[in-house]
Design a protein around this motif. Structure first.
Motif, short mmCIF file in Angstrom:
data_model
loop_
_atom_site.label_atom_id
_atom_site.label_comp_id
_atom_site.label_asym_id
_atom_site.label_seq_id
_atom_site.Cartn_x
_atom_site.Cartn_y
_atom_site.Cartn_z
N VAL A 106 0.84 -1.20 0.00
CA VAL A 106 0.00 0.00 0.00
C VAL A 106 0.87 1.25 0.00
CG1 VAL A 106 -1.71 1.32 1.34
CG2 VAL A 106 -1.97 -1.15 1.05
N TYR A 107 1.96 1.23 0.77
CA TYR A 107 2.88 2.37 0.84
C TYR A 107 3.46 2.68 -0.54
CZ TYR A 107 6.38 5.42 3.02
OH TYR A 107 7.15 6.49 3.40
N ILE A 108 3.86 1.65 -1.27
CA ILE A 108 4.41 1.84 -2.63
C ILE A 108 3.32 2.36 -3.57
CG2 ILE A 108 5.37 0.63 -4.64
CD1 ILE A 108 6.88 -1.16 -2.58
N THR A 109 2.11 1.86 -3.44
CA THR A 109 1.01 2.34 -4.26
C THR A 109 0.73 3.82 -3.99
OG1 THR A 109 0.03 0.14 -4.31
CG2 THR A 109 -1.42 1.97 -4.86
N ILE A 110 0.78 4.20 -2.72
CA ILE A 110 0.59 5.61 -2.36
C ILE A 110 1.71 6.46 -2.96
CG2 ILE A 110 0.64 7.25 -0.43
CD1 ILE A 110 -0.89 5.08 1.20
N LYS A 111 2.94 5.95 -2.93
CA LYS A 111 4.08 6.66 -3.52
C LYS A 111 3.85 6.89 -5.01
CE LYS A 111 8.47 8.02 -3.80
NZ LYS A 111 9.00 9.21 -3.20
N LYS A 112 3.35 5.87 -5.70
CA LYS A 112 3.06 6.01 -7.13
C LYS A 112 1.99 7.06 -7.38
CE LYS A 112 4.22 1.25 -8.41
NZ LYS A 112 3.68 -0.05 -8.86
N ALA A 113 0.93 7.03 -6.58
CA ALA A 113 -0.15 8.02 -6.72
C ALA A 113 0.37 9.41 -6.43
CB ALA A 113 -1.30 7.67 -5.79
N GLU A 114 1.20 9.53 -5.40
CA GLU A 114 1.78 10.81 -5.02
C GLU A 114 2.59 11.40 -6.17
OE1 GLU A 114 3.84 11.95 -0.91
OE2 GLU A 114 5.12 10.67 -2.13
N GLU A 115 3.43 10.58 -6.82
CA GLU A 115 4.24 11.07 -7.94
C GLU A 115 3.37 11.45 -9.14
OE1 GLU A 115 7.78 8.95 -8.93
OE2 GLU A 115 8.54 9.06 -6.88
N ALA A 116 2.34 10.65 -9.41
CA ALA A 116 1.44 10.96 -10.53
C ALA A 116 0.70 12.27 -10.28
CB ALA A 116 0.46 9.81 -10.74
N LEU A 117 0.23 12.46 -9.05
CA LEU A 117 -0.47 13.71 -8.70
C LEU A 117 0.47 14.91 -8.76
CD1 LEU A 117 -2.71 12.41 -5.79
CD2 LEU A 117 -3.49 13.23 -8.03
N LYS A 118 1.71 14.71 -8.35
CA LYS A 118 2.69 15.79 -8.39
C LYS A 118 2.95 16.21 -9.84
CE LYS A 118 7.33 16.97 -6.81
NZ LYS A 118 8.55 16.50 -6.15
N GLN A 119 3.07 15.22 -10.73
CA GLN A 119 3.28 15.53 -12.15
C GLN A 119 2.08 16.28 -12.72
OE1 GLN A 119 4.11 11.84 -14.15
NE2 GLN A 119 6.24 11.79 -13.49
N ALA A 120 0.88 15.83 -12.39
CA ALA A 120 -0.33 16.49 -12.88
C ALA A 120 -0.39 17.93 -12.36
CB ALA A 120 -1.56 15.72 -12.45
N LYS A 121 -0.07 18.10 -11.07
CA LYS A 121 -0.09 19.44 -10.47
C LYS A 121 0.90 20.36 -11.18
CE LYS A 121 0.87 21.74 -6.11
NZ LYS A 121 1.46 21.56 -4.78
N ASN A 122 2.11 19.86 -11.45
CA ASN A 122 3.12 20.66 -12.15
C ASN A 122 2.68 21.03 -13.56
OD1 ASN A 122 4.83 20.66 -9.94
ND2 ASN A 122 6.03 18.93 -10.66
#
Length: 138
Positions: A31-47
């Protein structure tokens, strides 16, 4: 458009996920790794959306409410570059050398050759143990 992700759904989904991990239904590391993936995807979208969002926000003024957010437009922090000032560059190098000398005193006793005194070791503050996750390119 605001129906993409409803504000009240996020905390509920997060709580359900944490609850499933705590109850042993899901693997915490997975779950932690899945959250990390979502976090990076959201960060890219935000940028990617930052400039377009700023263009839209300017239309509403300096400070305004939008949906469930208070938005304030402001300049980012001012930064100063001292790299072209020889006096400062020299003093920064001197400070770095001084810090390294004192840092070395943590591992073993060092005597200052100029004064003959023992070099004082700095206080060492260890951070908590953490985990670095580097996601493989897909």
């Amino acid at each position: 458009m605001t129906d993409i992700i409803k504000k009240n759904e996020i905390p509920v989904a997060v709580e359900a996920l944490v609850s499933q991990v705590l109850s042993g239904e899901l693997n915490a590391l997975e779950v932690y790794i899945t959250i990390k993936k979502a976090e990076e995807a959201l960060k890219q979208a935000k940028n990617q959306l930052q400039d377009l969002s700023m263009d839209e926000a300017v239309k509403y003024g300096k400070t305004f409410s939008f949906l469930d957010a208070e938005i304030t437009l402001k300049n980012s922090a001012t930064r100063y570059d001292y790299s072209e000032i020889p006096e400062i560059v020299s003093m920064e190098l001197e400070l770095k050398a001084l810090k390294n000398k004192h840092k070395a005193a943590v591992k073993h006793s060092i005597v200052d050759t100029d004064t003959g005194e023992l070099v004082q070791a700095p206080i060492v503050k260890h951070g908590r143990e953490t985990m670095s996750i580097k996601l493989k390119k897909q």
